[in-house]
Design a protein around this motif. Structure first.
Motif, PDB file in Angstrom:
ATOM      1  N   ALA A  99       2.586  -9.030  13.713  1.00  0.00           N
ATOM      2  CA  ALA A  99       1.753  -9.710  12.719  1.00  0.00           C
ATOM      3  C   ALA A  99       0.725  -8.793  12.075  1.00  0.00           C
ATOM      4  CB  ALA A  99       1.082 -10.929  13.345  1.00  0.00           C
ATOM      5  N   PRO A 100      -0.016  -7.961  12.865  1.00  0.00           N
ATOM      6  CA  PRO A 100      -1.001  -7.097  12.218  1.00  0.00           C
ATOM      7  C   PRO A 100      -0.373  -6.165  11.191  1.00  0.00           C
ATOM      8  CG  PRO A 100      -1.404  -7.228  14.579  1.00  0.00           C
ATOM      9  CD  PRO A 100      -0.068  -7.879  14.327  1.00  0.00           C
ATOM     10  N   SER A 101       0.799  -5.582  11.528  1.00  0.00           N
ATOM     11  CA  SER A 101       1.475  -4.690  10.593  1.00  0.00           C
ATOM     12  C   SER A 101       1.884  -5.446   9.341  1.00  0.00           C
ATOM     13  CB  SER A 101       2.708  -4.071  11.264  1.00  0.00           C
ATOM     14  OG  SER A 101       3.425  -3.287  10.341  1.00  0.00           O
ATOM     15  N   PHE A 102       2.416  -6.646   9.507  1.00  0.00           N
ATOM     16  CA  PHE A 102       2.822  -7.469   8.366  1.00  0.00           C
ATOM     17  C   PHE A 102       1.609  -7.814   7.504  1.00  0.00           C
ATOM     18  CE2 PHE A 102       3.235 -11.663   6.478  1.00  0.00           C
ATOM     19  CZ  PHE A 102       4.386 -11.511   5.712  1.00  0.00           C
ATOM     20  N   ASN A 103       0.531  -8.227   8.140  1.00  0.00           N
ATOM     21  CA  ASN A 103      -0.671  -8.593   7.406  1.00  0.00           C
ATOM     22  C   ASN A 103      -1.260  -7.398   6.661  1.00  0.00           C
ATOM     23  OD1 ASN A 103      -0.505 -11.261   8.225  1.00  0.00           O
ATOM     24  ND2 ASN A 103      -1.852 -10.961   9.991  1.00  0.00           N
ATOM     25  N   ASN A 104      -1.233  -6.240   7.301  1.00  0.00           N
ATOM     26  CA  ASN A 104      -1.739  -5.039   6.645  1.00  0.00           C
ATOM     27  C   ASN A 104      -0.901  -4.689   5.419  1.00  0.00           C
ATOM     28  OD1 ASN A 104      -3.747  -4.783   8.536  1.00  0.00           O
ATOM     29  ND2 ASN A 104      -2.662  -3.250   9.773  1.00  0.00           N
ATOM     30  N   ARG A 105       0.403  -4.833   5.568  1.00  0.00           N
ATOM     31  CA  ARG A 105       1.285  -4.540   4.439  1.00  0.00           C
ATOM     32  C   ARG A 105       1.053  -5.520   3.296  1.00  0.00           C
ATOM     33  NH1 ARG A 105       7.290  -2.977   6.944  1.00  0.00           N
ATOM     34  NH2 ARG A 105       6.697  -0.871   7.625  1.00  0.00           N
ATOM     35  N   ARG A 106       0.879  -6.769   3.630  1.00  0.00           N
ATOM     36  CA  ARG A 106       0.656  -7.777   2.590  1.00  0.00           C
ATOM     37  C   ARG A 106      -0.692  -7.518   1.887  1.00  0.00           C
ATOM     38  NH1 ARG A 106      -0.730 -13.047   1.227  1.00  0.00           N
ATOM     39  NH2 ARG A 106       0.953 -14.136   0.145  1.00  0.00           N
ATOM     40  N   ALA A 107      -1.705  -7.149   2.667  1.00  0.00           N
ATOM     41  CA  ALA A 107      -3.003  -6.830   2.072  1.00  0.00           C
ATOM     42  C   ALA A 107      -2.897  -5.618   1.151  1.00  0.00           C
ATOM     43  CB  ALA A 107      -4.033  -6.578   3.174  1.00  0.00           C
ATOM     44  N   GLU A 108      -2.141  -4.614   1.587  1.00  0.00           N
ATOM     45  CA  GLU A 108      -1.951  -3.420   0.753  1.00  0.00           C
ATOM     46  C   GLU A 108      -1.198  -3.773  -0.523  1.00  0.00           C
ATOM     47  OE1 GLU A 108       0.388   0.864   0.677  1.00  0.00           O
ATOM     48  OE2 GLU A 108       0.107  -0.141   2.619  1.00  0.00           O
ATOM     49  N   LEU A 109      -0.194  -4.633  -0.412  1.00  0.00           N
ATOM     50  CA  LEU A 109       0.577  -5.061  -1.579  1.00  0.00           C
ATOM     51  C   LEU A 109      -0.340  -5.682  -2.629  1.00  0.00           C
ATOM     52  CD1 LEU A 109       3.111  -5.846  -3.196  1.00  0.00           C
ATOM     53  CD2 LEU A 109       3.342  -7.847  -1.673  1.00  0.00           C
ATOM     54  N   TRP A 110      -1.172  -6.637  -2.208  1.00  0.00           N
ATOM     55  CA  TRP A 110      -2.035  -7.328  -3.161  1.00  0.00           C
ATOM     56  C   TRP A 110      -3.125  -6.399  -3.699  1.00  0.00           C
ATOM     57  CZ3 TRP A 110      -1.381 -11.648  -5.818  1.00  0.00           C
ATOM     58  CH2 TRP A 110      -0.385 -12.534  -5.381  1.00  0.00           C
ATOM     59  N   ALA A 111      -3.581  -5.463  -2.878  1.00  0.00           N
ATOM     60  CA  ALA A 111      -4.578  -4.500  -3.347  1.00  0.00           C
ATOM     61  C   ALA A 111      -3.988  -3.597  -4.431  1.00  0.00           C
ATOM     62  CB  ALA A 111      -5.090  -3.653  -2.183  1.00  0.00           C
ATOM     63  N   ARG A 112      -2.741  -3.202  -4.243  1.00  0.00           N
ATOM     64  CA  ARG A 112      -2.071  -2.376  -5.265  1.00  0.00           C
ATOM     65  C   ARG A 112      -1.859  -3.180  -6.545  1.00  0.00           C
ATOM     66  NH1 ARG A 112      -1.924   3.155  -4.321  1.00  0.00           N
ATOM     67  NH2 ARG A 112      -1.492   3.550  -2.115  1.00  0.00           N
ATOM     68  N   LEU A 113      -1.418  -4.405  -6.425  1.00  0.00           N
ATOM     69  CA  LEU A 113      -1.173  -5.234  -7.607  1.00  0.00           C
ATOM     70  C   LEU A 113      -2.471  -5.512  -8.362  1.00  0.00           C
ATOM     71  CD1 LEU A 113       1.413  -7.811  -6.197  1.00  0.00           C
ATOM     72  CD2 LEU A 113       1.868  -5.882  -7.744  1.00  0.00           C
ATOM     73  N   ALA A 114      -3.579  -5.605  -7.635  1.00  0.00           N
ATOM     74  CA  ALA A 114      -4.866  -5.876  -8.273  1.00  0.00           C
ATOM     75  C   ALA A 114      -5.329  -4.731  -9.152  1.00  0.00           C
ATOM     76  CB  ALA A 114      -5.924  -6.177  -7.207  1.00  0.00           C
TER      77      ALA A 114
END
Length: 269
Positions: A4-19
């Motif tokens: 879960a932490p790895s998945f959550n980190n990846r999702r956070a990075e995804l949205w940070a890049r899109l922003a």
């Protein structure tokens, strides 16, 4: 061991890049504009992004620039995932999605749809507008801090970097202006002026008022277009109620539009 932490980190990075992907005409993040309908990291690490614009007939060049920005954001993800980008409810959605699925570069897809338009010239136009809008915000913030026009225009880049210009929002715009400045002149040195025209000309103090009026005209146009885009998208997809008191063109011209809060609604002064 939980993933879960790895998945959550990846999702956070995804949205940070899109922003960091901006609507080219408005210089506002596509995430804040609500254009990214869905962005998910799948269990196998791949990424899926669904993208939707305010109207069916939005310019294909605008769509191209934003989709290409999304592609670059996904290419920069730390785990280098396979990804899928889908454009929805647009007059060229089928052609764009088919081209993406076939592995065509965005430039080829764009050329097939808009062969009569110079995409590089369009990028440059939007970079100019973003530069002016960000610069005006910083100049006005420095004025509010009590600096004289001569002090502001006399700042070099090193002085600008250590200057405090206000709260979090002002500091964020300061960073965005610096980013635009360095993108325009990558080799800019600390001893060089922090505030110049797009053509790298100094701004004389006695012409500062006229220059600010020019920047203000750019901002009014961009903010009005932004309000129009939000309204069109909200009306099209029934995402929120249309309420009385929303800003009009006159409000923008008279500079009486209250700032938006974190929900995107305008806060009454």
């Amino acid at each position: 061991m939980s993933t879960a932490p790895s998945f959550n980190n990846r999702r956070a990075e995804l949205w940070a890049r899109l922003a960091r992907v901006n609507d080219p005409e408005l210089d506002e993040p596509v995430t804040e504009m609500g254009f990214v309908e869905r962005a998910d990291v799948m269990q196998n690490g791949s990424v899926e992004v669904d993208f939707r614009l305010p109207t069916y007939w939005c310019s294909p060049s605008f769509a191209f620039l934003m989709l290409d920005g999304i592609r670059q954001a996904l290419d920069a993800l730390s785990w280098a995932p396979a990804y899928t980008i889908r454009l929805h409810d647009h007059m060229f959605a089928e052609e764009v999605n088919r081209g993406i699925a076939a592995g065509k570069p965005f430039s080829q897809i764009f050329d097939e749809l808009s062969s009569d338009q110079d995409i590089d010239a369009l990028r440059e136009t939007f970079r100019l507008k973003a530069f002016k809008r960000r610069q005006e915000a910083v100049l006005l913030a420095l004025r509010k801090q009590g600096l004289t026009d001569r002090e502001i225009l006399g700042m070099d880049l090193s002085s600008f970097d250590v200057a405090t210009i206000g709260g979090d929002e002002a500091e964020a715009m300061k960073s965005r202006y610096r980013e635009a400045l360095i993108e325009r002149w990558p080799g800019r040195k600390g001893c060089e002026p922090a505030f110049v025209t797009w053509d790298n000309r100094e701004i004389p103090p006695d012409a500062f008022g006229a220059y600010l009026a020019e920047l203000r005209a750019v901002r009014i146009n961009m903010e009005f277009n932004g309000a129009l885009c939000r309204g069109l998208k909200a009306t099209r997809y029934k995402e929120m109620d249309v309420v009385d008191g929303e800003p009009t063109l006159v409000d923008f011209i008279l500079d009486r539009v209250p700032p938006r809060n974190c929900t995107g609604r305008h806060v009454q002064r």
